[in-house]
Design an enzyme around this catalytic site. Structure first.
Site, PDB file in Angstrom:
ATOM      1  N   GLU A 148       0.846  -1.202   0.000  1.00  0.00           N
ATOM      2  CA  GLU A 148       0.000   0.000   0.000  1.00  0.00           C
ATOM      3  C   GLU A 148       0.879   1.249   0.000  1.00  0.00           C
ATOM      4  O   GLU A 148       2.002   1.230   0.511  1.00  0.00           O
ATOM      5  CB  GLU A 148      -0.920  -0.063   1.236  1.00  0.00           C
ATOM      6  CG  GLU A 148      -1.808   1.123   1.489  1.00  0.00           C
ATOM      7  CD  GLU A 148      -2.840   1.430   0.409  1.00  0.00           C
ATOM      8  OE1 GLU A 148      -2.442   1.537  -0.764  1.00  0.00           O
ATOM      9  OE2 GLU A 148      -4.015   1.617   0.752  1.00  0.00           O
TER      10      GLU A 148
ATOM     11  N   PHE B  68      -0.997  16.323   3.785  1.00  0.00           N
ATOM     12  CA  PHE B  68      -1.460  15.620   2.596  1.00  0.00           C
ATOM     13  C   PHE B  68      -0.319  15.569   1.601  1.00  0.00           C
ATOM     14  O   PHE B  68       0.216  16.597   1.200  1.00  0.00           O
ATOM     15  CB  PHE B  68      -2.690  16.284   1.969  1.00  0.00           C
ATOM     16  CG  PHE B  68      -3.383  15.336   1.038  1.00  0.00           C
ATOM     17  CD1 PHE B  68      -4.308  14.422   1.522  1.00  0.00           C
ATOM     18  CD2 PHE B  68      -3.063  15.307  -0.309  1.00  0.00           C
ATOM     19  CE1 PHE B  68      -4.899  13.503   0.674  1.00  0.00           C
ATOM     20  CE2 PHE B  68      -3.658  14.387  -1.156  1.00  0.00           C
ATOM     21  CZ  PHE B  68      -4.588  13.492  -0.662  1.00  0.00           C
TER      22      PHE B  68
HETATM   23  P1  IMP Z   1      -7.015   4.976   5.140  1.00  0.00           P
HETATM   24  O1  IMP Z   1      -8.116   4.024   4.845  1.00  0.00           O
HETATM   25  O2  IMP Z   1      -7.527   6.227   5.810  1.00  0.00           O
HETATM   26  O3  IMP Z   1      -5.841   4.386   5.883  1.00  0.00           O
HETATM   27  O4  IMP Z   1      -6.539   5.555   3.788  1.00  0.00           O
HETATM   28  C1  IMP Z   1      -5.680   4.965   2.953  1.00  0.00           C
HETATM   29  C2  IMP Z   1      -5.836   5.585   1.581  1.00  0.00           C
HETATM   30  O5  IMP Z   1      -6.132   6.999   1.630  1.00  0.00           O
HETATM   31  C3  IMP Z   1      -4.518   5.489   0.876  1.00  0.00           C
HETATM   32  O6  IMP Z   1      -4.467   4.304   0.141  1.00  0.00           O
HETATM   33  C4  IMP Z   1      -4.534   6.690  -0.020  1.00  0.00           C
HETATM   34  O7  IMP Z   1      -5.168   6.347  -1.229  1.00  0.00           O
HETATM   35  C5  IMP Z   1      -5.399   7.716   0.682  1.00  0.00           C
HETATM   36  N1  IMP Z   1      -4.576   8.726   1.371  1.00  0.00           N
HETATM   37  C6  IMP Z   1      -4.451   8.902   2.696  1.00  0.00           C
HETATM   38  N2  IMP Z   1      -3.619   9.917   2.966  1.00  0.00           N
HETATM   39  C7  IMP Z   1      -3.193  10.383   1.774  1.00  0.00           C
HETATM   40  C8  IMP Z   1      -2.282  11.431   1.387  1.00  0.00           C
HETATM   41  O8  IMP Z   1      -1.677  12.150   2.190  1.00  0.00           O
HETATM   42  N3  IMP Z   1      -2.112  11.601   0.052  1.00  0.00           N
HETATM   43  C9  IMP Z   1      -2.733  10.841  -0.898  1.00  0.00           C
HETATM   44  N4  IMP Z   1      -3.579   9.843  -0.576  1.00  0.00           N
HETATM   45  C10 IMP Z   1      -3.805   9.626   0.752  1.00  0.00           C
HETATM   46 MG    MG Z   2      -4.410   4.042  -1.889  1.00  0.00          MG
END
Ligand code: IMP
Ligand code: MG
Length: 206
Positions: A129, A182
């Protein structure tokens, strides 16, 4: 290089600039391509040691992990195959209609858009990931893959934002722990752009 009608990025004197809706802002490089390459090499060596003499399936989470998987796979000196899984997580991705200043919290609803192509039963599965954020996506995917009854299940994540975690999940092979910013580049996007930046950069909040 123009990536769209209202947004593009360009490099000038070693600094990356993002042109968006008539304004130019600087994209701050957080992790350089050299730091990434060194870390990916270390992670690949660790996986090679942990699974010595065995084969592994590297499962990339589309689309963000594609770049990381490509580089990591070439540092894993084992018999290996690739697979990909696609998910969409409602509400946690910024888009032109969901600006960064409003945050990017996930609603917790994760949906599979592309399933794996092969059986994971009895196999060593490494889920690859781009970033571990709230943990909702990986918690969902872990449950899904464990239902296949793999021999071993590990998570490789290039980036980790521990301060954003909502569910208790950790990566086994983690590249960099980063603050709550971000980020884009090296596969990570903002509204589908910037995936091809070679460094990991911070998008300024508007
Ligand atoms: P989670 O389910 O909140 O852990 O999110 C994971 C997904 O969110 C990642 O696979 C990314 O696609 C997206 N994501 C989370 N933070 C970022 C970031 O800072 N930049 C770009 N995508 C992000
Ligand atoms: Mg992703």
């Amino acid at each position: 290089m123009c990536l769209g009608r209202s947004s593009c990025f360009f490099c000038f004197g070693g600094t990356i600039f993002c042109y968006k809706s008539g304004t130019v802002s600087e994209l701050k490089v957080l992790i350089t391509r050299e730091q990434i390459a060194e870390k990916v090499k270390e992670l690949g060596a660790q996986i090679t040691r942990d699974f010595a003499g065995q084969s592994v399936i590297l499962v990339g989470v589309l689309k963000g992990a594609a770049v990381f998987l490509g580089d990591l796979a070439r540092q894993v000196q084992l018999d290996s195959t690739f697979d990909f899984i696609g998910v969409s997580s409602y509400g946690n991705r910024p888009s032109p209609t969901h600006e960064l200043k409003h945050g990017w919290d996930s609603t917790g609803e994760v949906r599979v858009t592309k399933d794996v192509d092969q059986s994971m039963e009895g196999k060593n599965v490494i889920l690859v990931e781009d970033i571990l954020d709230t943990g909702l996506t990986l918690t969902f995917l872990k449950k899904l893959i464990l239902a296949h009854k793999p021999k071993a299940f590990k998570i490789a994540a290039l980036l980790d934002k521990p301060s954003r975690r909502k569910l208790p999940i950790e990566g086994d092979y983690v590249g960099f722990k980063i603050p709550d910013e971000f980020v884009v580049g090296y596969g990570l996007d903002y509204a589908e752009r910037y995936r091809n930046l070679p460094d990991v950069c911070v998008i300024p909040r508007q």
